[in-house]
Design an enzyme around this catalytic site. Structure first.
Site, mmCIF file in Angstrom:
data_model
loop_
_atom_site.group_PDB
_atom_site.id
_atom_site.type_symbol
_atom_site.label_atom_id
_atom_site.label_comp_id
_atom_site.label_asym_id
_atom_site.label_seq_id
_atom_site.Cartn_x
_atom_site.Cartn_y
_atom_site.Cartn_z
ATOM 1 N N PRO A 112 2.826 12.171 15.992
ATOM 2 C CA PRO A 112 3.682 12.574 14.865
ATOM 3 C C PRO A 112 4.119 11.388 14.020
ATOM 4 O O PRO A 112 4.412 10.311 14.544
ATOM 5 C CB PRO A 112 4.888 13.218 15.550
ATOM 6 N N GLY A 113 4.131 11.567 12.724
ATOM 7 C CA GLY A 113 4.634 10.534 11.813
ATOM 8 C C GLY A 113 5.864 11.067 11.095
ATOM 9 O O GLY A 113 6.997 10.721 11.388
ATOM 10 N N CYS B 100 5.946 5.709 -17.236
ATOM 11 C CA CYS B 100 5.299 6.340 -18.380
ATOM 12 C C CYS B 100 4.147 7.234 -17.940
ATOM 13 O O CYS B 100 2.968 6.932 -18.160
ATOM 14 C CB CYS B 100 4.818 5.272 -19.353
ATOM 15 N N TYR C 187 6.269 8.353 4.253
ATOM 16 C CA TYR C 187 5.369 8.308 3.100
ATOM 17 C C TYR C 187 6.160 8.038 1.810
ATOM 18 O O TYR C 187 5.837 8.575 0.751
ATOM 19 C CB TYR C 187 4.544 9.607 3.008
ATOM 20 N N GLY D 201 1.321 16.060 12.492
ATOM 21 C CA GLY D 201 1.375 17.130 11.505
ATOM 22 C C GLY D 201 2.583 18.044 11.639
ATOM 23 O O GLY D 201 2.654 19.061 10.945
ATOM 24 N N TYR E 278 1.528 15.139 -4.572
ATOM 25 C CA TYR E 278 1.307 16.430 -3.897
ATOM 26 C C TYR E 278 2.168 17.560 -4.444
ATOM 27 O O TYR E 278 2.296 18.587 -3.778
ATOM 28 C CB TYR E 278 1.685 16.338 -2.413
HETATM 29 C C1 LIG Z 1 -1.394 10.779 9.201
HETATM 30 C C2 LIG Z 1 -1.849 11.034 10.579
HETATM 31 C C3 LIG Z 1 -0.955 11.499 11.543
HETATM 32 C C4 LIG Z 1 0.484 11.815 11.243
HETATM 33 O O1 LIG Z 1 0.655 12.923 10.418
HETATM 34 P P1 LIG Z 1 2.137 13.497 10.157
HETATM 35 O O2 LIG Z 1 1.923 14.665 9.272
HETATM 36 O O3 LIG Z 1 2.918 12.426 9.486
HETATM 37 O O4 LIG Z 1 2.721 13.850 11.476
HETATM 38 C C5 LIG Z 1 -1.435 11.646 12.832
HETATM 39 N N1 LIG Z 1 -2.719 11.374 13.165
HETATM 40 C C6 LIG Z 1 -3.613 10.942 12.246
HETATM 41 C C7 LIG Z 1 -4.998 10.661 12.670
HETATM 42 C C8 LIG Z 1 -3.213 10.762 10.935
HETATM 43 O O5 LIG Z 1 -4.105 10.338 10.019
#
Ligand SMILES: *Cc1c(COP(=O)(O)O)cnc(C)c1O
Length: 418
Positions: free
Chosen positions: A281-282, A348, A375, A243, A323
């Protein structure tokens, strides 16, 4: 750590190389995603270094970007993975990420996905409900293996007022409420050894700008961990989730290492320094290192309004439509300035709109949509009979790998087979 920048002539760069040159590397094909692999690898290395002890794990949230070339760099940097499906698990493992560094999340994991996870003996299967624990136990018994499970806690800390993107409204779907944790532990202890309770996890939302609210939620997890240890349970790891935010042009966020250091400090301060720390983290690992390059197909002017219509749309980059997310759109050959254009895609749907962006009086031929590494492609679709975009992987200043679009002909053939 480069990501996007501009040189003295105001040419758009990725990883220090002009995007116009990189575009040549894919034969001028648009729309095309470009990813700065060196920047991504350096970010993972930075996080791994910040955690120090190799027991701790940076479990990259694979759903942000599942490309093999990228995952191999995460593996090379010592990263692990957070996966949310059997498909993501298979990809992560095949790119060299050790199962001992993989956690699996998800509220409705299929039996087949649990079986795959159990057969690989992951770091942890993160259970999202008491009911799911039952099913994990059944699958473990059927396979004759012990399931390493962690409980995903819903810390019910309201982070929405701090978070840029509200996720609280459907949080209830995720995780186990604190009040239900004793029952969850009871079921684990009564599982005749098929369930081994190895951890606690949380993930409270996305786009946190600074560690404060994140730590508030993590403190709840620490409290629950101490309660479990006091009751005689054994724990291996705590995951504080992901997050961590990035700057989409709306103001700086604390860098991901600041979150990692703060998490480690908290673990120690809470007297839990003997446990393994997992972070998931993603976005912060990949978003700033990816861009989407698109061509301007058409312009339109009416009553003083100006539209710039691209060959990239919401099917290629869904976040603005889904979003109301903001991605900066800029000309490839000039810094943002002058009057705004309304930048839209060809799909469209009125929601296929990337917002207002200053790009001078002359319409540019090519634009870049910034911070599209997370994403982006993973949410892309073929809506409106459009082919999935090209992806290009950049390292050492050049395109080292291309995953080319399959083109519309392929889409036509598959639809006719349907
Ligand atoms: C999506 C997700 C993340 C990564 O969230 P980011 O906002 O991209 O860092 C981490 N843990 C879980 C369980 C998730 O579903």
């Amino acid at each position: 750590m480069d990501g996007f920048s501009r040189d003295a002539q105001q040419r758009a760069l990725l990883g220090g190389t002009p995007l116009l040159d990189l575009l040549d590397g894919v034969g001028g094909q648009t729309p095309a995603y470009f990813y700065d692999l060196d920047g991504i690898e350096a970010t993972v290395r930075g996080l791994v270094a910040a955690l120090g002890d190799p027991r701790h794990t940076v479990a990259y949230a694979v759903k942000a970007n599942t490309a093999g070339s990228l995952l191999r760099r995460v593996a090379a940097a010592g990263g692990g993975a957070d996966v949310v499906s059997g498909g993501e698990l298979a990809v992560a493992e095949a790119t060299g990420i050790a199962p001992s560094k993989i956690v699996m999340s998800g509220v409705a994991k299929l039996d087949a996905e649990l079986d795959l996870a159990l057969s690989r003996r992951l770091l942890g299967i993160q259970a999202e409900s008491v009911e799911e624990l039952e099913r994990i136990g059944q699958r473990a018994r059927a396979l004759g293996v012990t399931a390493r499970v962690a409980l995903r806690v819903n810390p019910s800390v309201d982070i929405d007022s701090h978070a840029h993107i509200a996720t609280g409204h459907d949080e209830a779907k995720f995780g186990i409420a604190r009040e239900a944790l004793p029952e969850a532990w009871r079921r684990i202890d009564a599982s005749e050894g098929w369930l081994e309770g190895v951890g606690l996890s949380m993930h409270v939302g996305s786009m946190l700008r600074e560690p404060g609210p994140y730590l508030e939620a993590a403190r709840v997890v620490c409290e629950e961990a101490r309660a479990r240890l006091r009751a005689g349970g054994r724990l291996d790891y705590l995951s504080f989730g992901g997050g961590f935010g990035i700057d989409y042009g709306e103001g700086a966020c604390e860098p991901p290492v600041a979150f990692a250091r703060a998490a480690l400090d908290l673990l120690r301060a809470e007297g839990l320094g003997a446990l393994r720390l997992v972070l998931e983290p993603g976005r912060a690992i990949v978003a700033p290192f990816g861009v989407l390059v698109a061509r301007v197909v058409q312009t339109k002017e009416h009553q003083g309004k100006r539209w710039l219509m691209l060959d990239a749309g919401m099917n290629d980059l869904l976040r603005p439509a889904l979003y109301q997310a903001h991605h900066r759109v800029e000309a490839l050959d000039a810094a943002p300035s002058g009057h705004p254009w309304r930048v839209v895609g060809p799909v469209c749907e009125s929601a296929d709109d990337f917002g207002l962006h200053p790009m001078g009086s002359e319409a540019p031929a090519l634009v870049v949509l910034r911070d599209a590494g997370a994403y982006g492609y993973t949410m892309a679709s073929e809506y409106n009979g459009r082919a999935l975009p090209t992806e290009a992987f950049v390292s050492g200043g050049r395109v080292v790998h291309v995953s080319a679009t399959r083109g519309v002909e392929d889409w036509v053939r598959r639809r006719l087979e349907a």
